[in-house]
Every structure is written in structure tokens, then in C-alpha cells.
Design a protein around this motif. Sequence first.
Motif, mmCIF file in Angstrom:
data_model
loop_
_atom_site.group_PDB
_atom_site.id
_atom_site.type_symbol
_atom_site.label_atom_id
_atom_site.label_comp_id
_atom_site.label_asym_id
_atom_site.label_seq_id
_atom_site.Cartn_x
_atom_site.Cartn_y
_atom_site.Cartn_z
ATOM 1 N N THR A 53 51.127 41.232 48.654
ATOM 2 C CA THR A 53 51.265 42.545 48.013
ATOM 3 C C THR A 53 51.183 43.674 49.040
ATOM 4 O O THR A 53 51.949 44.637 48.968
ATOM 5 C CB THR A 53 50.182 42.717 46.929
ATOM 6 O OG1 THR A 53 50.430 41.748 45.910
ATOM 7 C CG2 THR A 53 50.202 44.113 46.334
ATOM 8 N N GLY A 61 38.184 44.583 46.136
ATOM 9 C CA GLY A 61 38.998 44.864 44.954
ATOM 10 C C GLY A 61 39.895 46.083 45.087
ATOM 11 O O GLY A 61 40.756 46.315 44.247
ATOM 12 N N SER A 64 44.744 44.531 47.304
ATOM 13 C CA SER A 64 45.075 43.217 46.743
ATOM 14 C C SER A 64 44.958 42.117 47.786
ATOM 15 O O SER A 64 45.365 42.277 48.928
ATOM 16 C CB SER A 64 46.500 43.240 46.201
ATOM 17 O OG SER A 64 46.928 41.933 45.894
ATOM 18 N N ARG A 65 44.410 40.978 47.364
ATOM 19 C CA ARG A 65 44.333 39.810 48.249
ATOM 20 C C ARG A 65 45.510 38.871 48.041
ATOM 21 O O ARG A 65 45.581 37.819 48.671
ATOM 22 C CB ARG A 65 43.022 39.049 47.984
ATOM 23 C CG ARG A 65 41.778 39.825 48.387
ATOM 24 C CD ARG A 65 40.508 39.015 48.121
ATOM 25 N NE ARG A 65 40.319 38.766 46.704
ATOM 26 C CZ ARG A 65 40.422 37.572 46.112
ATOM 27 N NH1 ARG A 65 40.720 36.507 46.813
ATOM 28 N NH2 ARG A 65 40.233 37.443 44.815
ATOM 29 N N TYR A 66 46.453 39.217 47.140
ATOM 30 C CA TYR A 66 47.598 38.342 46.896
ATOM 31 C C TYR A 66 48.414 38.190 48.185
ATOM 32 O O TYR A 66 48.864 39.179 48.767
ATOM 33 C CB TYR A 66 48.469 38.931 45.778
ATOM 34 C CG TYR A 66 49.682 38.094 45.445
ATOM 35 C CD1 TYR A 66 49.570 36.951 44.674
ATOM 36 C CD2 TYR A 66 50.943 38.451 45.920
ATOM 37 C CE1 TYR A 66 50.686 36.179 44.371
ATOM 38 C CE2 TYR A 66 52.061 37.688 45.623
ATOM 39 C CZ TYR A 66 51.926 36.549 44.852
ATOM 40 O OH TYR A 66 53.032 35.793 44.564
ATOM 41 N N GLN A 101 38.702 40.926 52.220
ATOM 42 C CA GLN A 101 39.445 42.166 51.974
ATOM 43 C C GLN A 101 40.365 42.433 53.163
ATOM 44 O O GLN A 101 39.997 42.161 54.308
ATOM 45 C CB GLN A 101 38.511 43.370 51.812
ATOM 46 C CG GLN A 101 38.127 43.684 50.386
ATOM 47 C CD GLN A 101 39.286 44.129 49.509
ATOM 48 O OE1 GLN A 101 39.750 45.250 49.592
ATOM 49 N NE2 GLN A 101 39.770 43.231 48.659
ATOM 50 N N HIS A 116 45.905 48.942 42.515
ATOM 51 C CA HIS A 116 45.740 47.811 41.596
ATOM 52 C C HIS A 116 46.951 46.876 41.656
ATOM 53 O O HIS A 116 48.084 47.322 41.775
ATOM 54 C CB HIS A 116 45.546 48.324 40.166
ATOM 55 C CG HIS A 116 45.405 47.214 39.180
ATOM 56 N ND1 HIS A 116 46.329 46.983 38.195
ATOM 57 C CD2 HIS A 116 44.455 46.255 39.071
ATOM 58 C CE1 HIS A 116 45.929 45.915 37.497
ATOM 59 N NE2 HIS A 116 44.807 45.466 38.000
ATOM 60 N N ASP A 117 46.667 45.585 41.565
ATOM 61 C CA ASP A 117 47.729 44.583 41.601
ATOM 62 C C ASP A 117 47.458 43.548 40.517
ATOM 63 O O ASP A 117 46.461 42.826 40.570
ATOM 64 C CB ASP A 117 47.736 43.900 42.981
ATOM 65 C CG ASP A 117 48.785 42.808 43.080
ATOM 66 O OD1 ASP A 117 49.669 42.739 42.188
ATOM 67 O OD2 ASP A 117 48.728 42.032 44.051
ATOM 68 N N ARG A 169 48.597 40.787 40.189
ATOM 69 C CA ARG A 169 48.620 39.410 40.700
ATOM 70 C C ARG A 169 47.295 39.004 41.357
ATOM 71 O O ARG A 169 47.149 37.895 41.820
ATOM 72 C CB ARG A 169 49.769 39.253 41.689
ATOM 73 C CG ARG A 169 51.129 39.306 40.977
ATOM 74 C CD ARG A 169 52.272 39.230 41.968
ATOM 75 N NE ARG A 169 52.240 40.351 42.888
ATOM 76 C CZ ARG A 169 53.222 40.615 43.755
ATOM 77 N NH1 ARG A 169 54.281 39.843 43.804
ATOM 78 N NH2 ARG A 169 53.129 41.653 44.571
ATOM 79 N N ASP A 170 46.361 39.958 41.460
ATOM 80 C CA ASP A 170 45.026 39.646 41.975
ATOM 81 C C ASP A 170 44.032 40.041 40.893
ATOM 82 O O ASP A 170 43.794 41.227 40.659
ATOM 83 C CB ASP A 170 44.763 40.423 43.276
ATOM 84 C CG ASP A 170 43.335 40.277 43.782
ATOM 85 O OD1 ASP A 170 42.522 39.594 43.116
ATOM 86 O OD2 ASP A 170 43.022 40.856 44.843
ATOM 87 N N SER A 171 43.450 39.047 40.218
ATOM 88 C CA SER A 171 42.602 39.354 39.059
ATOM 89 C C SER A 171 41.320 40.066 39.462
ATOM 90 O O SER A 171 40.614 40.587 38.608
ATOM 91 C CB SER A 171 42.270 38.070 38.289
ATOM 92 O OG SER A 171 41.481 37.226 39.098
ATOM 93 N N SER A 180 41.396 42.608 41.546
ATOM 94 C CA SER A 180 41.829 43.938 41.955
ATOM 95 C C SER A 180 41.341 44.971 40.930
ATOM 96 O O SER A 180 41.403 44.728 39.722
ATOM 97 C CB SER A 180 43.351 43.897 42.074
ATOM 98 O OG SER A 180 43.919 45.145 41.954
#
Lengths: 486, 84
Positions: A104, A194, A197-199, A210, A231-232, A234-236, A238
Amino acid sequence: MNQMTIHDLHEKLLAKELSAVELTKTFIAHRDAAEGEIHAYLSTSDEAALAKAAAVDAKIAAGEPVSDMAGIPGAIKDNICIKGETCTAASRMLEHWVAPYNATVIEKLEAADYVSLGKTNLDEFAMGSSTENSYFGPSRNPWNTECVPGGSSGGSAAAVAANEAVWALGSDTGGSIRQPASFCGLVGLKPTYGLVSRYGLLAFASSLDQIGPIVKDVTDAAIVLNAIAGHDPRDSTSIPMEKKDYKEALKTDVKGLRIGVPDEFFGPGIKEETKEAVKSALAFYEKEGAEIVPVSIPHIKSGVSVYYIIAPAEASSNLARYDGVGFGFRMPGEDIVDMYIKTRSAGFGKEVKRRIMLGNYVLSAGYYDAYYLKALKVRHLLKDDFDRAFAQCDVIAAPSASGAAFRFGAFSDPLSLYMEDICTVPVNLVGAPSISIPVGFHDGMPLGMQLIGPALGEERILNAAYAFEQAHPELTRTAPKGEMEA
Amino acid sequence: MALLSRLAFGPEELEEMKASMNSILTYMDELNQYDTEKVEPMVHAVEQYNVMRDDVPHTSFTNEEALLNAPEKENGYFKVPKII
């Protein structure tokens, strides 16, 4: 051309004093000249970089608006996925693995017309604090090539300090952005857990990892954070929140700012020169009208134990996926279990194996309560300490590392090297944001100070960091190996 | 523990691994000094809540893309050594 920051170069691009293609070519040439000594990169992407730079030049020529980062060459830690490029995590396990998707943060940087000169070295799977655990050999510190650049994002820090990139992305699980930034005389920001994003970041310890910037000054940290935060879905983990402009936090006024100083961060493990440098910074803040508040975080000293239980526990689960089946390295075996064992034994380096073993040990039925559960509870006590401290102060000042960069091979046993992480790991355990900035020099090597904020307190730490930096231009210096021809 | 981790060590490697793990785990026993009887374990730094997404199909990797990095493949499948 030496103090080349994103914001300076952005102005020059807009004023058409230079083109993004010229700039990119200059950095490619400097990188290629320096790499023999520094070894910051694991792979390069010059063709894509020049194509992107040309696109930015076209936009500027057409009078279209461009982002603050557009066309400015950077580098990406090699545990962050860029579609179509190798992503090795500095491991034999992923030596030939080509990422099939973009992280991301890369998509966000694409939207900002970023230019990347390549992927940077790290300790294997980000486990280490010197890049000595890289399967491809260590990077060297541009201030003194007999010293480590720090780690695990040591390649990113070495690249920026040696002017092989203007900026870089790193990742920080227990200090892997802040400690190398400190060792290389740079600014490193670990955002609130958070915020970014870590995606697409290869997972090490998912509750601690992070992504953040390693850059030359605080303004650049705010610029990169502006580009990657948000916010993403795809990363819960986030955090859903409105986008901010972190540049607005760049103010020199610190009047009334309450700076907490926990004694526990200035213990016997911290070298005198580091303590003195941080204390003189505190004197500066006081002179500027900030309030110095003694606070206590009694569980700081548990940080190393708690971290080296939780991080390996999470890593042992995350690294179970490297089994030789779907992707990456495979060593043939008699049957499937034999294939797994041979693949993992040959594919992982010693430190990664140690952490997998430790993780499986502390999670095993007989020891789960004594180690893993106990660590999660002490983590809670540590979080309570930080919460209590932030009820009395706005930011916390601490050293970024015990001292300046150490020499290669200085730590022969793993435990003594783990102990070196005492300044940084507590911050990841509680999820707080922290920025490391240059605070002084010792024997010609940079020292760093952390400014730690409460969750989502990025603006406060940027404000405090900026105020100190603007009053101490002598600390923003180019490393000897970073000198460039004008 | 090595088998559980799907790792194998040579005799020297194993001794070194044991020694380092012993010293690390012994050091960690210092956590026993903290009274945690009434403390809840903390798994995550940020508040935990379930994150759901709408049940809408979206595009994913094609079979070809998914197999791009496979060490061995056959007829559109991953190929592994015989299991049974």
C-alpha cells in the motif's frame, strides 16, 4: 549539492533549475560510485526510475501540479513489495522472489510520482541491529566504514547518509528505523502503530511492525509521512482517520510544551556522551520555554525481555509460511517434512533460526504461561506506565541508542546485542510514535535522541524535533562518504 | 523444538543454539519479579475490534500469477513431494 533534502530539491524542480531526470542521473552516478564501499542496495531499478522522472518533468513542463516528493529519487527497504521487483528480505529464502503486488505504501508513493533507485539492505527478515545478519553481506556506515550503519534498516540509512538516495523507507519493529537513523546522523520516524498500512510489508512481528521514513531532516520526515499515512482496508490494524498535513506541525515554538524525562531511559547501560547530548538538548528546550517534567516508567527495564518473547513468538508464526511449497527457495527432500526441514535449514540464517526457535519455545504448551502470557501482561504494565507518563507530559525525550555506531563484530553473543535495544523496543510494545533526530557527535560519530509521543501524537513530536533541528543546523551534516560534486 | 520449527542443526550449531537460548531464557526469568496476577494480557497496542468488509467479490491473482514464484509446478498446481 550536499544538503539535498526533498523540500530543497522540490523547490529547484519547480523553479526549473534542474530536471528530475538530471537529478535522478546524478544520484544513480553517485550511488554507483559509492556502492563498492557502502553496499546499501540489494537491487536497483534505474530504468523505471528514469521513466518516472521523465514523467514528472513532463508534468512540470505542462504546468501541472506535482506532489512534494515528485521526481525526487529515494530507496525502499527490501522487505516492502514493489510489483515485478525482487523482494528478498535479505534472505536466501527469498533471493529470487518477485513480488506479485505493490505494498500500500508503494501505491501511495506511486500516486505522489515517487522515484526509487532500488531496494536497500537489511538484517535478514529485519531481525538485527547492524545489517550483519544480511545474507548478502553488511552495509557500511558512511561516517566510518569500519562501523555498522545500524539496523535492521541499515541499508536505507546508509543510502541516505551516503547521498545514494534523498530519502528512504524503512520498517521499525523494535527500533529498526530509529537506531540506524541515529547511527547515520539522520532523522528516522516510527509512526503510531496503525497509522501506516503494513499491507505488502513482509511480516516479522505483526503487532509491532510499522513502515516509516529515514530522511535528512524533520521537514522531509513530515513530507514522506504525508505521502504514506492513511487508513487502508487491506490492513485490519490500520486506524480509520482523516488525513492530516504533517507539515503544519513544523513550528519552532515549544513554549509550554511539557517534555517528560524518565530516569529509566538514562540508566547505567547508556554511555555518558549520549546522556550529556540529550541533557543539553533538554536545556535548550527549557530555554525556549518548554517545561521539563520528571516522569517514571518503571517497566522500561523489562522491555528487552518482553520484546524478545513477543517478537520471536509472532515471527515464528509469520515465518511458518516459508516452507518451500508456494514460493521462494526449496531444497529437495525425501518426503514433504524432509523437504520443509531442508528448505528452512538452508534458507534461513542463524539469527532467524534462533528467533523461530525462541518463538516456538515460548509458545509451546509447557512454557506459554511462564513466558508468552507473562510477557503480554508485563507489556500491559508498560503501557500503563506510558499512559500515566503522558498524563503529565506531551512528549518524552530519550536516547535513540546507548551510544554511537559500534564496530563490526562488536557483539559476539546475541543477548548482549539484544540489550542494546533497550531505548527503542518499549516504544513498539506500546504502539507509540517516535522520531530520532541527530543530537550531537562523539569522536566524529553521530548520536541520536528520540522524541516519543502518545498514540497519534505525530504532530507534537514533529514540532519538538523541528524546533531543536532549526536551532542546531550544525547537527544536520553530510557524512564524509556522502560528499558530492556540485 | 527443532522438529516443531521444521529446522535441523548440525552438532556444533545445535550446541551454540542451546547455549544462546539458555542464556536468553535465563535472563528473561527476570520478568518473574513483576506481580501480574491481576493484569490482563495485552496482545495489541491499539484497541481491538473486529474489522469486517462487505461480502463483495473482488479480483485476485490469476492462477498464473499465483504460480509465478512456485519452486515447482505442474498443470496449474503447486508440486510437492509425495505426502502419503
